[in-house]
Write a protein that holds these residues in place. Structure first.
Motif, PDB file in Angstrom:
ATOM      1  N   ASP A  78       0.734  -1.131   0.026  1.00 53.47           N
ATOM      2  CA  ASP A  78       0.058  -0.043  -0.001  1.00 53.47           C
ATOM      3  C   ASP A  78       0.823   1.411  -0.119  1.00 53.47           C
ATOM      4  OD1 ASP A  78      -2.515   1.392   0.223  1.00 53.47           O
ATOM      5  OD2 ASP A  78      -2.331   1.886   2.055  1.00 53.47           O
ATOM      6  N   SER A  79       1.894   1.220   0.776  1.00 52.64           N
ATOM      7  CA  SER A  79       2.759   2.313   0.627  1.00 52.64           C
ATOM      8  C   SER A  79       3.544   2.409  -0.494  1.00 52.64           C
ATOM      9  CB  SER A  79       3.763   2.449   2.051  1.00 52.64           C
ATOM     10  OG  SER A  79       4.768   1.347   1.727  1.00 52.64           O
ATOM     11  N   ARG A  80       4.038   1.569  -1.149  1.00 52.97           N
ATOM     12  CA  ARG A  80       4.646   1.526  -2.471  1.00 52.97           C
ATOM     13  C   ARG A  80       3.649   2.207  -3.560  1.00 52.97           C
ATOM     14  NH1 ARG A  80       6.990  -4.109  -3.804  1.00 52.97           N
ATOM     15  NH2 ARG A  80       7.485  -2.778  -5.782  1.00 52.97           N
ATOM     16  N   ILE A  81       2.365   1.735  -3.410  1.00 52.32           N
ATOM     17  CA  ILE A  81       1.482   1.910  -4.484  1.00 52.32           C
ATOM     18  C   ILE A  81       1.137   3.733  -4.389  1.00 52.32           C
ATOM     19  CG2 ILE A  81      -0.884   1.943  -5.109  1.00 52.32           C
ATOM     20  CD1 ILE A  81      -0.642  -1.306  -4.673  1.00 52.32           C
ATOM     21  N   SER A  82       1.050   4.018  -3.126  1.00 49.30           N
ATOM     22  CA  SER A  82       1.036   5.348  -2.726  1.00 49.30           C
ATOM     23  C   SER A  82       1.963   6.304  -3.209  1.00 49.30           C
ATOM     24  CB  SER A  82       0.633   5.792  -1.288  1.00 49.30           C
ATOM     25  OG  SER A  82      -0.374   4.930  -0.613  1.00 49.30           O
ATOM     26  N   GLY A  83       3.062   5.804  -3.038  1.00 50.13           N
ATOM     27  CA  GLY A  83       4.392   6.429  -3.762  1.00 50.13           C
ATOM     28  C   GLY A  83       4.431   6.722  -5.222  1.00 50.13           C
ATOM     29  N   ALA A  84       3.925   5.419  -5.993  1.00 50.61           N
ATOM     30  CA  ALA A  84       3.813   5.468  -7.238  1.00 50.61           C
ATOM     31  C   ALA A  84       2.583   6.427  -7.691  1.00 50.61           C
ATOM     32  CB  ALA A  84       3.565   4.181  -7.697  1.00 50.61           C
ATOM     33  N   GLU A  85       1.710   6.436  -7.096  1.00 51.31           N
ATOM     34  CA  GLU A  85       0.459   7.581  -7.665  1.00 51.31           C
ATOM     35  C   GLU A  85       0.907   8.899  -7.437  1.00 51.31           C
ATOM     36  OE1 GLU A  85      -2.688   6.175  -4.819  1.00 51.31           O
ATOM     37  OE2 GLU A  85      -3.362   4.700  -6.225  1.00 51.31           O
ATOM     38  N   GLN A  86       1.720   9.054  -6.211  1.00 53.89           N
ATOM     39  CA  GLN A  86       2.162  10.514  -6.105  1.00 53.89           C
ATOM     40  C   GLN A  86       3.152  10.813  -7.051  1.00 53.89           C
ATOM     41  OE1 GLN A  86       0.998  12.701  -3.600  1.00 53.89           O
ATOM     42  NE2 GLN A  86       2.509  14.101  -4.449  1.00 53.89           N
ATOM     43  N   THR A  87       4.053  10.019  -7.439  1.00 55.90           N
ATOM     44  CA  THR A  87       4.889  10.210  -8.526  1.00 55.90           C
ATOM     45  C   THR A  87       4.112  10.606  -9.874  1.00 55.90           C
ATOM     46  OG1 THR A  87       6.491   9.066  -7.470  1.00 55.90           O
ATOM     47  CG2 THR A  87       6.876   9.379  -9.712  1.00 55.90           C
ATOM     48  N   LEU A  88       3.059   9.695 -10.256  1.00 55.62           N
ATOM     49  CA  LEU A  88       2.190   9.795 -11.381  1.00 55.62           C
ATOM     50  C   LEU A  88       1.593  11.253 -11.016  1.00 55.62           C
ATOM     51  CD1 LEU A  88       0.975   6.211 -12.165  1.00 55.62           C
ATOM     52  CD2 LEU A  88       2.680   7.565 -13.302  1.00 55.62           C
ATOM     53  N   ARG A  89       1.099  11.658  -9.977  1.00 54.86           N
ATOM     54  CA  ARG A  89       0.310  13.044 -10.166  1.00 54.86           C
ATOM     55  C   ARG A  89       1.382  14.292 -10.448  1.00 54.86           C
ATOM     56  NH1 ARG A  89      -1.326  11.395  -4.961  1.00 54.86           N
ATOM     57  NH2 ARG A  89      -2.957   9.858  -5.280  1.00 54.86           N
ATOM     58  N   THR A  90       2.563  14.018 -10.082  1.00 56.53           N
ATOM     59  CA  THR A  90       3.510  15.100 -10.396  1.00 56.53           C
ATOM     60  C   THR A  90       4.201  15.295 -11.746  1.00 56.53           C
ATOM     61  OG1 THR A  90       5.495  13.927  -9.500  1.00 56.53           O
ATOM     62  CG2 THR A  90       4.208  15.250  -7.762  1.00 56.53           C
ATOM     63  N   LEU A  91       3.930  14.077 -12.422  1.00 52.54           N
ATOM     64  CA  LEU A  91       4.354  14.072 -13.941  1.00 52.54           C
ATOM     65  C   LEU A  91       3.396  14.984 -14.796  1.00 52.54           C
ATOM     66  CD1 LEU A  91       5.159  10.250 -14.627  1.00 52.54           C
ATOM     67  CD2 LEU A  91       6.630  12.104 -14.003  1.00 52.54           C
ATOM     68  N   PRO A  92       4.252  15.595 -15.770  1.00 50.20           N
ATOM     69  CA  PRO A  92       3.181  16.425 -16.407  1.00 50.20           C
ATOM     70  C   PRO A  92       2.178  15.526 -17.263  1.00 50.20           C
ATOM     71  CG  PRO A  92       5.578  16.191 -17.666  1.00 50.20           C
ATOM     72  CD  PRO A  92       5.561  15.415 -16.191  1.00 50.20           C
ATOM     73  N   SER A  93       1.048  16.280 -17.852  1.00 48.47           N
ATOM     74  CA  SER A  93       0.174  15.678 -18.517  1.00 48.47           C
ATOM     75  C   SER A  93       0.345  15.836 -20.159  1.00 48.47           C
ATOM     76  CB  SER A  93      -1.147  16.436 -18.262  1.00 48.47           C
ATOM     77  OG  SER A  93      -1.031  17.826 -18.642  1.00 48.47           O
TER      78      SER A  93
END
Length: 113
Positions: free
Chosen positions: A53-68
């Motif tokens: 869960d913590s790893r997935i949360s980190g990946a989701e956070q990284t994806l949110r900061t990537l440019p669209s």
């Protein structure tokens, strides 16, 4: 009228109850030991799920900061515009480069005299 009190039937019943109680507790111990092992496995799986869960949360956070894709398109347009401007600057600097080359040749000729 004097009856004698014998304890032998009572002792037999107490022995039988003790045997049945011992057997019941043994069966319960066998059954409960499996549930204890399962509890340990469940605790391990729970800890593993928490790590995932913590790893997935980190990946989701990284994806949110990537440019669209829109942001990437804007960057691509800006780079294309800059490429055109650099081409124009290159054309405008050609005469300056020619002047610098002629001056260098003149200086070389003057230094030979």
């Amino acid at each position: 009228m004097t009856e004698t009190l014998t304890l032998s039937p009572l002792i037999a019943w107490v022995g039988a109850l003790s045997l049945l109680l011992n057997f019941g507790l043994s069966v319960y111990g066998l059954i409960a030991s499996g549930s204890r092992a399962n509890k340990v496995r469940l605790d391990e799986h729970e800890a593993r799920l928490a790590r995932h869960d913590s790893r997935i949360s980190g990946a989701e956070q990284t994806l949110r900061t990537l440019p669209s894709t829109g942001d990437l398109h804007k960057i691509e347009l800006s780079l294309s515009r800059m490429e055109g401007e650099l081409g124009i600057m290159g054309q405008r600097l050609q005469p300056v480069a020619a002047i610098a080359e002629r001056m260098q040749e003149l200086l070389l000729q003057q230094s030979k005299r």
